[in-house]
Motif scaffolding. Structure first.
Motif, PDB file in Angstrom:
ATOM      1  N   UNK A 222      32.549  11.300  35.609  1.00 19.15           N
ATOM      2  CA  UNK A 222      33.279  10.595  36.825  1.00 19.15           C
ATOM      3  C   UNK A 222      33.407   8.818  36.062  1.00 19.15           C
ATOM      4  N   UNK A 223      34.136   8.384  38.397  1.00 18.65           N
ATOM      5  CA  UNK A 223      35.217   7.207  37.780  1.00 18.65           C
ATOM      6  C   UNK A 223      34.777   6.280  36.858  1.00 18.65           C
ATOM      7  N   UNK A 224      33.573   6.136  37.120  1.00 16.99           N
ATOM      8  CA  UNK A 224      32.292   5.562  36.683  1.00 16.99           C
ATOM      9  C   UNK A 224      33.064   5.134  34.476  1.00 16.99           C
ATOM     10  N   UNK A 225      32.996   6.128  33.855  1.00 20.66           N
ATOM     11  CA  UNK A 225      33.509   6.373  33.009  1.00 20.66           C
ATOM     12  C   UNK A 225      32.555   6.107  31.447  1.00 20.66           C
ATOM     13  N   UNK A 226      32.326   5.447  30.447  1.00 23.71           N
ATOM     14  CA  UNK A 226      31.181   6.067  29.914  1.00 23.71           C
ATOM     15  C   UNK A 226      30.317   5.025  30.364  1.00 23.71           C
ATOM     16  N   UNK A 227      30.024   4.097  30.635  1.00 23.44           N
ATOM     17  CA  UNK A 227      28.818   3.108  31.192  1.00 23.44           C
ATOM     18  C   UNK A 227      28.369   4.117  32.148  1.00 23.44           C
ATOM     19  N   UNK A 228      28.569   5.009  33.054  1.00 20.55           N
ATOM     20  CA  UNK A 228      27.304   6.824  33.887  1.00 20.55           C
ATOM     21  C   UNK A 228      26.959   6.952  32.623  1.00 20.55           C
ATOM     22  N   UNK A 229      27.358   7.512  31.436  1.00 19.96           N
ATOM     23  CA  UNK A 229      26.274   8.362  30.390  1.00 19.96           C
ATOM     24  C   UNK A 229      25.393   7.313  29.845  1.00 19.96           C
ATOM     25  N   UNK A 230      24.609   6.238  30.476  1.00 16.35           N
ATOM     26  CA  UNK A 230      23.721   5.698  30.591  1.00 16.35           C
ATOM     27  C   UNK A 230      22.771   6.230  31.529  1.00 16.35           C
ATOM     28  N   UNK A 231      23.183   6.778  32.580  1.00 18.62           N
ATOM     29  CA  UNK A 231      22.558   7.487  33.789  1.00 18.62           C
ATOM     30  C   UNK A 231      21.690   7.987  33.616  1.00 18.62           C
ATOM     31  N   UNK A 232      20.555   8.891  34.199  1.00 14.24           N
ATOM     32  CA  UNK A 232      19.996   9.947  33.704  1.00 14.24           C
ATOM     33  C   UNK A 232      20.784  11.352  34.400  1.00 14.24           C
TER      34      UNK A 232
END
Length: 312
Positions: free
Chosen positions: A166-176
């Protein structure tokens, strides 16, 4: 009881103990793991979830390279042919051509080297373009690996990853919650195989069946030039033990498949696939357990008569 039956019982017990210790090691490292190891000369094996489908990530580059060198051995591809690589439009990644800034010109065999040595995504996609998904899948079928399937190139894999993040990009990949919806972690969607089929592919390579003659020897040497020492190779820290392999990495996934060769002639194909419970990008324990569990499996295969040659 005859000595042969005693040895067989000892070997079976050793493999069962190894499977128990391997499962415990995965749990201690905070990962779920799948493993298959086979003695390339006797066919003996150690298995844990070896037939469970898994997202292969960059491990599938091994299938690509096997096909490339097999096609070259058949005279359908010239590995010395040069490709122009423009600066723009390369597949993204963190190594090799994927992060270089200038135009380049390389042969297919040098692109293969980058694909193995540093898992270069841009180099791999140039080879995917040359060979084609259908040819790779047909090759795997010819080798009897019916559960090993390529669905997309690296570029398309990363496009799906970006879309799901999604729009948050790579940072979002830390979210379960984000990780739970990533299609590239689902073997039903993405490039896939099993641990058992990956060791079967390695066995076919080392026996000269997947890629005959000098081309097969060249590919085996290439797999020995991977630069990463922190996964499979970490379990075999000896100057006289050779480890050849290919890693794979995606969010929470850390894999490696390879062959371990001992100076006494023992040869063992090992495939280890892991998925971490934690979402951190840096998880040294998850990397190290690949070497730990591979060593446990190989030690069991070498028992009872050869494992004492290197300390456990």
């Amino acid at each position: 009881m005859s000595s042969d039956r005693s040895t067989s019982k000892h070997s079976t017990t050793s493999k069962h103990t190894a499977s128990t210790r391997i499962a415990a090691a995965f749990a201690d490292a905070g990962v779920s793991g799948l493993l298959h190891a086979r003695d390339l000369d006797t066919g003996a094996e150690v298995a844990l979830g070896a037939d469970t489908p898994v997202s292969t990530s960059s491990v599938h580059k091994l299938c690509l390279l096997t096909t490339l060198f097999r096609e070259a051995a058949a005279g359908r591809i010239d590995l010395t042919r040069q490709l122009d690589v423009p600066a723009a439009g390369r597949t993204t990644g963190t190594t090799g051509l994927a992060v270089m800034l200038d135009a380049a010109r390389l042969s297919l065999r040098d692109l293969a080297y980058l694909t193995v040595a540093v898992s270069d995504n841009a180099a791999a996609d140039l080879l995917w373009q040359e060979v084609g998904l259908d040819t790779v899948n047909r090759t795997m079928t010819q080798l009897g690996l019916t559960r090993t399937v390529a669905v997309h190139t690296v570029r398309d894999l990363y496009a799906a990853l970006a879309e799901d993040a999604g729009p948050a990009g790579p940072r979002a990949l830390l979210e379960p919650a984000v990780l739970a919806r990533l299609r590239v972690l689902d073997p039903a969607f993405t490039n896939r195989s099993t641990a058992r089929e990956m060791t079967a592919l390695l066995a076919a390579l080392w026996h000269g069946e997947a890629c005959p003659g000098d081309h097969g020897a060249d590919l085996r040497r290439l797999l020995g030039r991977q630069v990463w020492p922190h996964r499979l190779a970490s379990g075999f820290p000896f100057d006289d033990v050779r480890v050849s392999g290919k890693t794979g990495t995606l969010p929470t996934l850390r894999h490696e498949v390879g062959v371990v060769e001992y100076p006494d002639g023992g040869r063992y194909a090992v495939a280890v696939f892991t998925r971490a419970a934690g979402t951190a990008l840096t998880l040294p324990a998850a990397d190290a357990v690949i070497g730990t569990t591979a060593r446990l499996a190989v030690d069991a295969l070498r028992a009872p008569d050869r494992s004492a040659e290197h300390p456990r």
